[in-house]
Design a protein around this motif. Structure first.
Motif, PDB file in Angstrom:
ATOM      1  N   ALA A 199      -1.762 -23.432 -36.970  1.00 11.77           N
ATOM      2  CA  ALA A 199      -1.109 -24.599 -36.370  1.00 11.77           C
ATOM      3  C   ALA A 199      -0.612 -25.572 -37.430  1.00 11.77           C
ATOM      4  CB  ALA A 199      -2.069 -25.307 -35.422  1.00 11.77           C
ATOM      5  N   GLY A 200      -1.089 -25.414 -38.670  1.00 15.01           N
ATOM      6  CA  GLY A 200      -0.636 -26.280 -39.751  1.00 15.01           C
ATOM      7  C   GLY A 200      -1.108 -27.715 -39.629  1.00 15.01           C
ATOM      8  N   GLN A 201      -2.261 -27.911 -39.012  1.00 14.65           N
ATOM      9  CA  GLN A 201      -2.779 -29.256 -38.775  1.00 14.65           C
ATOM     10  C   GLN A 201      -4.142 -29.424 -39.426  1.00 14.65           C
ATOM     11  OE1 GLN A 201      -2.842 -29.254 -34.482  1.00 14.65           O
ATOM     12  NE2 GLN A 201      -0.762 -30.054 -34.334  1.00 14.65           N
ATOM     13  N   VAL A 202      -4.425 -30.650 -39.844  1.00 14.70           N
ATOM     14  CA  VAL A 202      -5.774 -31.018 -40.271  1.00 14.70           C
ATOM     15  C   VAL A 202      -6.412 -31.779 -39.115  1.00 14.70           C
ATOM     16  CG1 VAL A 202      -5.344 -31.057 -42.746  1.00 14.70           C
ATOM     17  CG2 VAL A 202      -4.784 -33.088 -41.390  1.00 14.70           C
ATOM     18  N   PRO A 203      -7.742 -31.744 -39.061  1.00 18.09           N
ATOM     19  CA  PRO A 203      -8.715 -31.182 -39.998  1.00 18.09           C
ATOM     20  C   PRO A 203      -8.971 -29.701 -39.766  1.00 18.09           C
ATOM     21  CG  PRO A 203      -9.874 -32.232 -38.195  1.00 18.09           C
ATOM     22  CD  PRO A 203      -8.408 -32.477 -37.952  1.00 18.09           C
ATOM     23  N   VAL A 204      -9.460 -29.063 -40.839  1.00 13.95           N
ATOM     24  CA  VAL A 204     -10.021 -27.717 -40.756  1.00 13.95           C
ATOM     25  C   VAL A 204     -11.377 -27.769 -41.450  1.00 13.95           C
ATOM     26  CG1 VAL A 204      -9.785 -25.306 -41.432  1.00 13.95           C
ATOM     27  CG2 VAL A 204      -7.762 -26.592 -40.714  1.00 13.95           C
ATOM     28  N   LEU A 205     -12.402 -27.305 -40.766  1.00 13.70           N
ATOM     29  CA  LEU A 205     -13.757 -27.338 -41.316  1.00 13.70           C
ATOM     30  C   LEU A 205     -14.239 -25.919 -41.573  1.00 13.70           C
ATOM     31  CD1 LEU A 205     -16.311 -29.077 -41.983  1.00 13.70           C
ATOM     32  CD2 LEU A 205     -17.077 -28.589 -39.645  1.00 13.70           C
ATOM     33  N   ARG A 206     -14.638 -25.668 -42.821  1.00  9.52           N
ATOM     34  CA  ARG A 206     -15.287 -24.401 -43.142  1.00  9.52           C
ATOM     35  C   ARG A 206     -16.790 -24.633 -43.158  1.00  9.52           C
ATOM     36  NH1 ARG A 206     -14.710 -21.692 -48.982  1.00  9.52           N
ATOM     37  NH2 ARG A 206     -16.530 -22.999 -49.369  1.00  9.52           N
ATOM     38  N   GLY A 220     -20.604 -22.417 -42.443  1.00  6.58           N
ATOM     39  CA  GLY A 220     -21.309 -21.205 -42.061  1.00  6.58           C
ATOM     40  C   GLY A 220     -20.434 -19.972 -42.022  1.00  6.58           C
ATOM     41  N   GLY A 221     -19.439 -19.906 -42.899  1.00  6.74           N
ATOM     42  CA  GLY A 221     -18.552 -18.755 -42.933  1.00  6.74           C
ATOM     43  C   GLY A 221     -17.453 -18.784 -41.894  1.00  6.74           C
ATOM     44  N   ARG A 222     -17.360 -19.851 -41.117  1.00  2.00           N
ATOM     45  CA  ARG A 222     -16.336 -19.963 -40.073  1.00  2.00           C
ATOM     46  C   ARG A 222     -15.309 -21.015 -40.456  1.00  2.00           C
ATOM     47  NH1 ARG A 222     -20.389 -20.408 -34.807  1.00  2.00           N
ATOM     48  NH2 ARG A 222     -21.368 -18.364 -35.040  1.00  2.00           N
ATOM     49  N   MET A 223     -14.098 -20.842 -39.955  1.00  2.00           N
ATOM     50  CA  MET A 223     -13.052 -21.840 -40.087  1.00  2.00           C
ATOM     51  C   MET A 223     -12.816 -22.443 -38.703  1.00  2.00           C
ATOM     52  SD  MET A 223     -11.710 -22.362 -43.122  1.00  2.00           S
ATOM     53  CE  MET A 223     -11.595 -21.575 -44.743  1.00  2.00           C
ATOM     54  N   LEU A 224     -13.021 -23.746 -38.590  1.00  2.00           N
ATOM     55  CA  LEU A 224     -12.884 -24.425 -37.314  1.00  2.00           C
ATOM     56  C   LEU A 224     -11.726 -25.411 -37.378  1.00  2.00           C
ATOM     57  CD1 LEU A 224     -16.651 -25.310 -36.670  1.00  2.00           C
ATOM     58  CD2 LEU A 224     -15.442 -23.196 -36.081  1.00  2.00           C
ATOM     59  N   ALA A 225     -10.943 -25.462 -36.297  1.00  2.00           N
ATOM     60  CA  ALA A 225      -9.811 -26.376 -36.225  1.00  2.00           C
ATOM     61  C   ALA A 225      -9.902 -27.192 -34.935  1.00  2.00           C
ATOM     62  CB  ALA A 225      -8.491 -25.610 -36.277  1.00  2.00           C
ATOM     63  N   ASP A 226      -9.098 -28.260 -34.882  1.00  2.00           N
ATOM     64  CA  ASP A 226      -9.012 -29.202 -33.771  1.00  2.00           C
ATOM     65  C   ASP A 226     -10.194 -30.162 -33.811  1.00  2.00           C
ATOM     66  OD1 ASP A 226      -7.663 -29.909 -30.990  1.00  2.00           O
ATOM     67  OD2 ASP A 226      -9.830 -29.970 -30.715  1.00  2.00           O
ATOM     68  N   SER A 227      -9.900 -31.445 -33.983  1.00  2.00           N
ATOM     69  CA  SER A 227     -10.962 -32.423 -34.220  1.00  2.00           C
ATOM     70  C   SER A 227     -11.970 -32.507 -33.083  1.00  2.00           C
ATOM     71  CB  SER A 227     -10.363 -33.806 -34.488  1.00  2.00           C
ATOM     72  OG  SER A 227      -9.735 -34.334 -33.333  1.00  2.00           O
ATOM     73  N   GLN A 228     -11.497 -32.486 -31.844  1.00  2.00           N
ATOM     74  CA  GLN A 228     -12.440 -32.599 -30.732  1.00  2.00           C
ATOM     75  C   GLN A 228     -13.330 -31.362 -30.646  1.00  2.00           C
ATOM     76  OE1 GLN A 228     -12.880 -35.310 -29.057  1.00  2.00           O
ATOM     77  NE2 GLN A 228     -14.330 -34.614 -27.512  1.00  2.00           N
ATOM     78  N   ALA A 229     -12.734 -30.190 -30.805  1.00  2.00           N
ATOM     79  CA  ALA A 229     -13.523 -28.954 -30.768  1.00  2.00           C
ATOM     80  C   ALA A 229     -14.536 -28.923 -31.909  1.00  2.00           C
ATOM     81  CB  ALA A 229     -12.595 -27.736 -30.841  1.00  2.00           C
ATOM     82  N   ILE A 230     -14.120 -29.367 -33.092  1.00  2.00           N
ATOM     83  CA  ILE A 230     -15.033 -29.400 -34.237  1.00  2.00           C
ATOM     84  C   ILE A 230     -16.202 -30.339 -33.958  1.00  2.00           C
ATOM     85  CG2 ILE A 230     -15.298 -30.124 -36.642  1.00  2.00           C
ATOM     86  CD1 ILE A 230     -12.377 -29.256 -37.094  1.00  2.00           C
TER      87      ILE A 230
END
Length: 232
Positions: free
Chosen positions: A57-64, A66-76
């Motif tokens: 999606a080309g958007q921040v934030p992205v959180l790495r 536990g080996g996972r890449m998470l996107a979308d601030s509310q979901a994170i």
């Protein structure tokens, strides 16, 4: 089924931009839960291929984590609240949880579109992104007008509640504070007209989770003199 808890370690990394309110919401959540994180500044508008592999999606934030890449601030933030439940930022009661989500959507969506995007977008991000066009004065005027409507609504909430969504600090407070903090960086919040909201923001601003945000410095844009002052 309770999700497995990934280790909070040096491998936890947040790809962010300092003046993104969505990144700040995640940073506040991480800070409140005392999760150490490496901050990596990402100029997401440049669409670096490596970053696009992390989040198409080309958007921040992205959180790495536990080996996972998470996107979308509310979901994170909701993920973090589930796997690191203390201190809680989402209520257990379904009605109270609904109210937190409603207000998060309000600030992430309506407030951002009507205020932050118009003020910060025109005055700051146009320059950051290299656009040659001057700020759209009509958009800036609309943002300066509409922020007062939003602050009046917040005043109504805070006159009957200790925090925005109820009697406890929740993710709704961080969603609102994240938006206001980027505007406060450039002194775009008329605090003197909304003392109730100012008092609430002072409480949020004084939390340890806010410290790294108050230390932000963006080249070419100095923070307002009162920005890091807890007694503003």
């Amino acid at each position: 089924m309770t999700p497995s808890v990934p280790p909070a370690s040096a491998a936890t990394r947040l790809y962010h931009y300092p003046l993104s309110p969505f990144c700040r919401k995640v940073r506040l959540t991480l800070g409140e839960k005392r999760i150490e994180v490496e901050l990596v500044e990402e100029r997401y508008w440049e669409k670096d291929p490596e970053f696009l592999r992390r989040n198409p999606a080309g958007q921040v934030p992205v959180l790495r984590i536990g080996g996972r890449m998470l996107a979308d601030s509310q979901a994170i933030c909701e993920y973090l609240d589930e796997v690191f439940p203390q201190p809680p930022l989402m209520p257990r009661d379904p009605d109270a949880r609904y109210e937190v989500r409603r207000l998060c959507a309000w600030f992430d969506g309506k407030f951002h579109a009507e205020v932050t995007r118009k003020l910060m977008g025109e005055r700051v991000f146009k320059k950051l992104m290299g656009g040659g066009a001057p700020p759209d004065s009509a958009a800036v005027k609309a943002g300066a007008r509409d922020i007062k409507t939003h602050l009046a609504y917040m005043t109504q909430l805070l006159e009957i509640r200790r925090w925005l969504a109820g009697n406890d600090l929740t993710l709704a407070d961080f969603a609102a504070a994240a938006q206001l903090s980027v505007l406060d960086y450039v002194s775009d919040v008329p605090w003197h007209q909304f003392e109730t909201v100012k008092d609430w923001y002072a409480k949020v601003k004084s939390r340890p989770a806010f410290r790294s945000i108050l230390a932000d410095q963006v080249p070419g844009f100095r923070p307002a003199r009162h920005y890091a002052d807890l007694d503003f």
